[in-house]
Structures are given as structure tokens and as C-alpha cells.
Design an enzyme around this catalytic site. Sequence first.
Site, PDB file in Angstrom:
ATOM      1  N   PHE A 230      -1.549 -39.582  15.262  1.00  0.00           N
ATOM      2  CA  PHE A 230      -1.323 -38.491  16.216  1.00  0.00           C
ATOM      3  C   PHE A 230      -2.218 -37.301  15.914  1.00  0.00           C
ATOM      4  O   PHE A 230      -2.780 -37.163  14.826  1.00  0.00           O
ATOM      5  CB  PHE A 230       0.149 -38.042  16.188  1.00  0.00           C
ATOM      6  N   GLU A 232      -1.397 -33.147  16.744  1.00  0.00           N
ATOM      7  CA  GLU A 232      -0.351 -32.320  17.336  1.00  0.00           C
ATOM      8  C   GLU A 232      -0.470 -30.852  16.928  1.00  0.00           C
ATOM      9  O   GLU A 232      -0.906 -30.533  15.820  1.00  0.00           O
ATOM     10  CB  GLU A 232       1.040 -32.856  16.958  1.00  0.00           C
ATOM     11  N   HIS A 396       5.282 -40.748   2.183  1.00  0.00           N
ATOM     12  CA  HIS A 396       4.202 -40.334   3.091  1.00  0.00           C
ATOM     13  C   HIS A 396       4.739 -39.965   4.463  1.00  0.00           C
ATOM     14  O   HIS A 396       3.981 -39.651   5.379  1.00  0.00           O
ATOM     15  CB  HIS A 396       3.125 -41.413   3.195  1.00  0.00           C
TER      16      HIS A 396
END
EC number: 6.5.1.8
Length: 474
Positions: A230, A232, A396
Amino acid sequence: METLINGNELLNAGYQRGGILGFALKIANSKFTSQPKEDVIALFKKVKDYPESFLDDEVLQPLASAMIEEANAPVEETIPLKEEGSPYIIYGEGQIEQGAKNQMDIAMKLPVTVAGALMPDAHQGYGLPIGGVLATKNAIIPYGVGVDIGCRMALSVYDIPEEHFLLNEAKYKRELIAHTKFGAGHGNHGRYKADHNVLDSNDFNLTPFIKKLHDKAWSQLGTSGGGNHFVEFGIIEFPERDEVLNIDKGRYVALLTHSGSRGFGATVAGHYTQLAKQLCKLPKEAANLAYLDLDSQEGQEYWIAMNLAGDYASACHQVIHDKLKAALGAQVLAKVENHHNFAWKEMLNGEEVIVHRKGATPAAKGVMGIIPGSMTAPGFLVRGKGEANAINSASHGAGRQMSRTQAIKSITKDDMRQVLKDHGVSLIGAGRDEAPMAYKDINAVMASQTDLVDVVAKFTPKLVRMADDGSRED
């Protein structure tokens, strides 16, 4: 009248299923059809028991030779696992599926294993579980690194207050769409083309195989993969001034990216995994943990290629961050980056080891990292505590609690729209397989690793872009 022998009759005479049986039947039913069946069976039993006696027989010599060659063929030996696996610590054990623990149990039996740990976001993968940390002695496991070599997080904290984003969300959305590109395929074309000095690295000339991947790397530079990758915009909150980063208490606009080494890294991973499996024969249950000796040519090639893929992944993030910084006219107060599909040479208990972190964040004392939640859940900027039992690592992310198939089957589009609305998140792209409900509770994950990291700031997603539904890395 012809006498024909069948396979069962030779099996009863002591033959085994396979090529020799078929060869024997072919000779018997072409050269001995005029003989009584019992005599033919007795003859072929004698050939099986004493093939060396028939090496001068003009008809049976080929069969006898084949038997002797098969008997003397070297047995392909497997490298035995240790009877007892080395102990390892599990963080957040109640949140982790049994399949991930089973995979870690096998990894701890490798003859090269020194130590291991399982992070609280762990779930089942290929070879080493995702969220698995494994230290080995002078050996590198391609599937211990993972397919998306060097996959990482990168965070830019801007000198822009939260209010600016709230008043100008349409502008942020336009720039996000204009300067990011997602999903499988050949990458950039036309105005999307980017450049970076990583493409000038002499390591691309390491082998003809790596050299052939240069064009693919160039075409995909600055793009993001499919799946859970992603880009963002969000709001990051520092509850107090951080002296190390030199950032005052407050709420700032920030850019967070998650992606890796694209088709280049995936191709490197596949090539060297197959090579490792050819050179390192392990029992079936451990086959995906095949390793390369770092003193071997193949091990050195993979090590260099892995590091190149890591540098390339970092370059992809840099291109994205540079483009959006320029588009917004922003100043970057702090930039933090960490990778989580990689292997490092580190010291552990006084000896150098190779630490594989497959879906785990480096968390040595003072080391900064980013641990994301989901598209609606917060992520955390953290500072490592250097916990030796965890091999200086942390999770993570939140980690999946549903498989992609399960998520698509059980989560409706209306469910997804509602959870996005409830959290005030705008989403571009993504499918139900990446729905927030498919992930574990990030707060529970963070609570399981308070011994591993200190939280410095909390990032709340606001505008998220991912690959369109169904996209996968090539």
C-alpha cells in the site's frame, strides 16, 4: 501357442515395480514366447538374483546390465535433521496458529540452526513461517528470506499539521493517484518512468541470470506490488517530544508505504530456491528450508543478489516518497525505513550468525521501525529494545487471522464499506482479501511485544491506495 508373462508373475518372482519390470516383460514376451511359462519365470528369477551371470548372454545382457547399473546407482542421500529441535521463544503464543508453530519446530531441527523466535503476528507460510526469525551458522535459506526480498516499510513525517489534510483531502487523493502505480505487470510507461542510481549497480552484472532482470527492474522502479502492499496518507501522533528524531509533541500528516522488490526480487527468490533444493537435499517436511552454504559460489551469488534486491526495494520507496513530497511542497521532518524479508550478518552470543527475518522487524537497541496494523487499524513507529531472546526482532504487522480465500468467502463488500466508513478511511483499490477483519488485533499484537519495542508514535490511516481486486505480484 504363445506363452505370455504378466507383471504379477514377475512381481511374485521378486521383481519390483518400475522400469526394470517393464524391461523384463518386454524381453520375456518378445523373445521367450515359445518356452513353457514356468521355465521362463524361473529364468527371469535367476536373472534377477544373479544378473552378473548373464552379462555374456546375447538376449538377456541388456536386462542384466540395467539391473547391475540400478543396484550400483548412488543413493541420493538427504541431510538428516536434528532429532531434537533447539528451543525457541514464542511471543503472543495464544494468537498464533498451530501450522506456524509446526513450521518453526521443523526449522529448529536444521543442522545449521543456532537460534529462533516466533513473533506475535506469525502465521503459516512456505518454509519458515511468516513472523519467524531464524539464526543459522554460515548458511542462507532463500525461503527463510521469502519471495518478496527486501519488502519494507517507509515513513515520511511532514511539516504539515493534521488540519491541512482534513481541509484538502481531495488534493491528497489526486496526488496519490497521480504518483503511484500498483499491481502485477511490466510497471511504468511514459510519464511514470523513474530513475535511480541503484540501476547503475555493477551487481546487475553478477551473472547472466541477474543481468537479464535489469530491464524488468527498470520498468517497475517506483511502483508497488499487489497483495497487502500500500501507499497511504495518515495522521501520526507524537505524545511527547522525541529528542532523537527532533520532533515536537503533536499530530502531523505522514506518508506510509509498504512494498518490496517487485518482479525482480520474486524471480531471484524462485531461481535460488530451486538451486538450493538441488544442492541441499532435506527430508520432505523440511524441503522448503533448503539452504546454501555462504562459502559456496551459489551462496555468495544469492547473498549479493538478495542485497541488490533490498537496495532496489528501498529505491522504489524513495521514488514514491520523493514524488509525493514534491507534489505536496512539503518538508520531511523525519524519514524512517525498515525491511522485514531479509537476512543479516549479526553477532549473537559472541558468534557471527545469519539472521533471517521473514516478516519480522529488526529491533536492536535504539533501531527505529514501523509496525502497521491494517487499512483501518493504527500502525506504530517503534524503537527497538534489543531483546536477545527475540534475536533483536519484533513483529512486522498485525498478521493475518484469515486466509485470503476465507476472507473473500466470509466478508461482504457491504461489510468492508461499513468498517471503512466507521473509521473515516477512504480506500482506492484493494479487495476483500485485504479487509481489516482479515487481520489480527494490532493492539493485542503490540501488547505481546512490550519487551521488544517502545512505541514512539501512533499512525492512523486516512487515505489508502492498494492494488485493484485480484492483482498479484508477477
